[in-house]
Scaffold this motif. Sequence first.
Motif, PDB file in Angstrom:
ATOM      1  N   ASN A 100      42.860  35.355  44.654  1.00 45.41           N
ATOM      2  CA  ASN A 100      43.370  36.631  45.168  1.00 45.41           C
ATOM      3  C   ASN A 100      44.037  37.439  44.054  1.00 45.41           C
ATOM      4  O   ASN A 100      43.815  38.654  43.927  1.00 45.41           O
ATOM      5  CB  ASN A 100      44.370  36.385  46.297  1.00 45.41           C
ATOM      6  N   LEU A 101      44.859  36.756  43.254  1.00 45.17           N
ATOM      7  CA  LEU A 101      45.553  37.455  42.175  1.00 45.17           C
ATOM      8  C   LEU A 101      44.576  37.944  41.111  1.00 45.17           C
ATOM      9  O   LEU A 101      44.717  39.064  40.595  1.00 45.17           O
ATOM     10  CB  LEU A 101      46.606  36.535  41.549  1.00 45.17           C
ATOM     11  N   SER A 102      43.579  37.134  40.779  1.00 43.71           N
ATOM     12  CA  SER A 102      42.625  37.556  39.756  1.00 43.71           C
ATOM     13  C   SER A 102      41.831  38.771  40.208  1.00 43.71           C
ATOM     14  O   SER A 102      41.521  39.662  39.401  1.00 43.71           O
ATOM     15  CB  SER A 102      41.687  36.400  39.388  1.00 43.71           C
ATOM     16  N   ARG A 103      41.512  38.855  41.505  1.00 47.68           N
ATOM     17  CA  ARG A 103      40.804  40.038  42.018  1.00 47.68           C
ATOM     18  C   ARG A 103      41.672  41.287  41.852  1.00 47.68           C
ATOM     19  O   ARG A 103      41.197  42.354  41.428  1.00 47.68           O
ATOM     20  CB  ARG A 103      40.434  39.845  43.485  1.00 47.68           C
ATOM     21  N   ILE A 104      42.966  41.172  42.170  1.00 51.92           N
ATOM     22  CA  ILE A 104      43.869  42.315  42.027  1.00 51.92           C
ATOM     23  C   ILE A 104      43.974  42.729  40.563  1.00 51.92           C
ATOM     24  O   ILE A 104      43.906  43.921  40.225  1.00 51.92           O
ATOM     25  CB  ILE A 104      45.255  41.974  42.608  1.00 51.92           C
ATOM     26  N   VAL A 105      44.140  41.741  39.683  1.00 48.96           N
ATOM     27  CA  VAL A 105      44.266  42.038  38.261  1.00 48.96           C
ATOM     28  C   VAL A 105      43.004  42.727  37.751  1.00 48.96           C
ATOM     29  O   VAL A 105      43.059  43.770  37.083  1.00 48.96           O
ATOM     30  CB  VAL A 105      44.545  40.754  37.456  1.00 48.96           C
ATOM     31  N   ASN A 107      36.541  48.291  18.208  1.00 45.87           N
ATOM     32  CA  ASN A 107      37.167  46.966  18.216  1.00 45.87           C
ATOM     33  C   ASN A 107      37.402  46.568  19.667  1.00 45.87           C
ATOM     34  O   ASN A 107      38.370  47.017  20.291  1.00 45.87           O
ATOM     35  CB  ASN A 107      38.483  47.020  17.428  1.00 45.87           C
ATOM     36  N   VAL A 108      36.511  45.763  20.248  1.00 49.68           N
ATOM     37  CA  VAL A 108      36.615  45.390  21.659  1.00 49.68           C
ATOM     38  C   VAL A 108      36.527  43.878  21.783  1.00 49.68           C
ATOM     39  O   VAL A 108      36.099  43.173  20.867  1.00 49.68           O
ATOM     40  CB  VAL A 108      35.505  46.047  22.515  1.00 49.68           C
ATOM     41  N   MET A 109      36.944  43.397  22.940  1.00 42.60           N
ATOM     42  CA  MET A 109      36.927  41.970  23.230  1.00 42.60           C
ATOM     43  C   MET A 109      36.373  41.769  24.631  1.00 42.60           C
ATOM     44  O   MET A 109      36.463  42.660  25.474  1.00 42.60           O
ATOM     45  CB  MET A 109      38.339  41.383  23.133  1.00 42.60           C
ATOM     46  N   THR A 110      35.794  40.623  24.878  1.00 36.90           N
ATOM     47  CA  THR A 110      35.311  40.313  26.220  1.00 36.90           C
ATOM     48  C   THR A 110      36.178  39.216  26.827  1.00 36.90           C
ATOM     49  O   THR A 110      36.675  38.333  26.116  1.00 36.90           O
ATOM     50  CB  THR A 110      33.843  39.851  26.201  1.00 36.90           C
ATOM     51  N   VAL A 111      36.346  39.305  28.113  1.00 38.91           N
ATOM     52  CA  VAL A 111      37.099  38.284  28.838  1.00 38.91           C
ATOM     53  C   VAL A 111      36.405  38.061  30.170  1.00 38.91           C
ATOM     54  O   VAL A 111      35.909  38.999  30.797  1.00 38.91           O
ATOM     55  CB  VAL A 111      38.571  38.706  29.042  1.00 38.91           C
ATOM     56  N   SER A 112      36.356  36.821  30.607  1.00 40.58           N
ATOM     57  CA  SER A 112      35.642  36.511  31.837  1.00 40.58           C
ATOM     58  C   SER A 112      36.589  36.409  33.017  1.00 40.58           C
ATOM     59  O   SER A 112      37.783  36.095  32.876  1.00 40.58           O
ATOM     60  CB  SER A 112      34.882  35.183  31.688  1.00 40.58           C
ATOM     61  N   VAL A 113      36.048  36.690  34.196  1.00 37.93           N
ATOM     62  CA  VAL A 113      36.795  36.522  35.439  1.00 37.93           C
ATOM     63  C   VAL A 113      37.264  35.074  35.583  1.00 37.93           C
ATOM     64  O   VAL A 113      38.407  34.806  35.982  1.00 37.93           O
ATOM     65  CB  VAL A 113      35.913  36.920  36.645  1.00 37.93           C
ATOM     66  N   MET A 149      43.962  46.583  38.470  1.00 37.79           N
ATOM     67  CA  MET A 149      44.761  46.841  37.274  1.00 37.79           C
ATOM     68  C   MET A 149      43.912  47.082  36.027  1.00 37.79           C
ATOM     69  O   MET A 149      44.322  47.817  35.133  1.00 37.79           O
ATOM     70  CB  MET A 149      45.742  45.687  37.051  1.00 37.79           C
ATOM     71  N   LEU A 150      42.734  46.465  35.968  1.00 46.66           N
ATOM     72  CA  LEU A 150      41.878  46.618  34.786  1.00 46.66           C
ATOM     73  C   LEU A 150      40.633  47.452  35.058  1.00 46.66           C
ATOM     74  O   LEU A 150      39.840  47.706  34.148  1.00 46.66           O
ATOM     75  CB  LEU A 150      41.478  45.243  34.248  1.00 46.66           C
ATOM     76  N   GLY A 151      40.435  47.858  36.315  1.00 45.06           N
ATOM     77  CA  GLY A 151      39.373  48.805  36.619  1.00 45.06           C
ATOM     78  C   GLY A 151      37.977  48.233  36.793  1.00 45.06           C
ATOM     79  O   GLY A 151      36.993  48.977  36.825  1.00 45.06           O
ATOM     80  N   GLN A 152      37.854  46.924  36.932  1.00 48.05           N
ATOM     81  CA  GLN A 152      36.534  46.342  37.160  1.00 48.05           C
ATOM     82  C   GLN A 152      36.066  46.656  38.580  1.00 48.05           C
ATOM     83  O   GLN A 152      36.867  46.688  39.522  1.00 48.05           O
ATOM     84  CB  GLN A 152      36.580  44.822  36.957  1.00 48.05           C
ATOM     85  N   THR A 153      34.776  46.895  38.763  1.00 47.86           N
ATOM     86  CA  THR A 153      34.270  47.146  40.102  1.00 47.86           C
ATOM     87  C   THR A 153      34.259  45.843  40.898  1.00 47.86           C
ATOM     88  O   THR A 153      34.150  44.746  40.328  1.00 47.86           O
ATOM     89  CB  THR A 153      32.844  47.715  40.084  1.00 47.86           C
ATOM     90  N   ALA A 154      34.347  45.977  42.212  1.00 51.80           N
ATOM     91  CA  ALA A 154      34.336  44.794  43.071  1.00 51.80           C
ATOM     92  C   ALA A 154      33.020  44.026  42.925  1.00 51.80           C
ATOM     93  O   ALA A 154      33.009  42.786  42.929  1.00 51.80           O
ATOM     94  CB  ALA A 154      34.564  45.204  44.526  1.00 51.80           C
ATOM     95  N   VAL A 155      31.917  44.764  42.789  1.00 47.33           N
ATOM     96  CA  VAL A 155      30.609  44.109  42.639  1.00 47.33           C
ATOM     97  C   VAL A 155      30.596  43.257  41.373  1.00 47.33           C
ATOM     98  O   VAL A 155      30.202  42.083  41.394  1.00 47.33           O
ATOM     99  CB  VAL A 155      29.475  45.153  42.602  1.00 47.33           C
TER     100      VAL A 155
END
Length: 286
Positions: A31-36, A7-13, A40-46
């Motif tokens: 800036n805040l979305s990059r930190i989140v 049971n997963v969901m997708t969310v966009s930057v 906080m959510l483990g997405q890679t910078a790339v």
Amino acid sequence: MQPEMPNVMTVSVSHIRHALQESYSVQEAANLSRIVCCEMLGQTAVDYYLGKDMILSPKEMQDLDTILARLRNFEPIQYVQGTARFLERSYHVAPGVLIPRPETEELVEVMLKEVPSGARILDIGTGSGCIAISLSKMLPDAKVTAWDISDTALRIARRNNEALQASVCFVQRDVLAYVPGSGEWYDVIVSNPPYVTESEKQEMERNVLDWEPFSALFVPDNDPLLFYRRIAELGKGMLASGGRLYFEINRAFGEATATMLRAQGYTNLRVLKDISGNDRIVIAER
């Protein structure tokens, strides 16, 4: 039989960024979305900069909704994360302690160039403990004591002291009421006390006014040097001969602070500017 899909969901930057733009400027929201996303959510910078969607579990989605709600309520990102960086170390922070500032890093950097390695150091109004712990870690032969009036601050400071394996002695004390006992001597007293005047509130952002502790920020308009004067008075009875005061100050009161210290008999006064060119540090010798 096909295995059941998780049971997963997708969310966009872009969804996260747009959600934050309701309360913040475009740049702040980015800036805040990059930190989140990344911290906080483990997405890679790339993946973040490519705008790739994240696949989140229902629990992660619930966490994201909570994070965004807190940020839309102007809670500082450091409180939401529970951490703030200070001189390359991570400190736990929460409502009840000030978030460490770059100007305070500058104060500690000056001290590290001047304070003897085995000094007896007192930090008054320690908050998260960032000054005292930094000095303890970088001057391992020093004996560092730190005061604060707040139970919450001391609980957080002790947690940071343990996590960072420092050796600061924390004491609950009201500097305005304290009467020193005999034999209580220090080579250095450092303080970043409340120094924002109440009339300056109107210039401050909501994430500071609504969340950071009032008692650690503000002083009355009619007595902006309240804490500096009291600490200077204590210093006359607690500093060893040649001992020094190190203060972080309100940029508007550099000369006023120096004048007050001269009147109390301190010598070798210095008013240092911060990286932005504002009066920020005052140093005095007993």
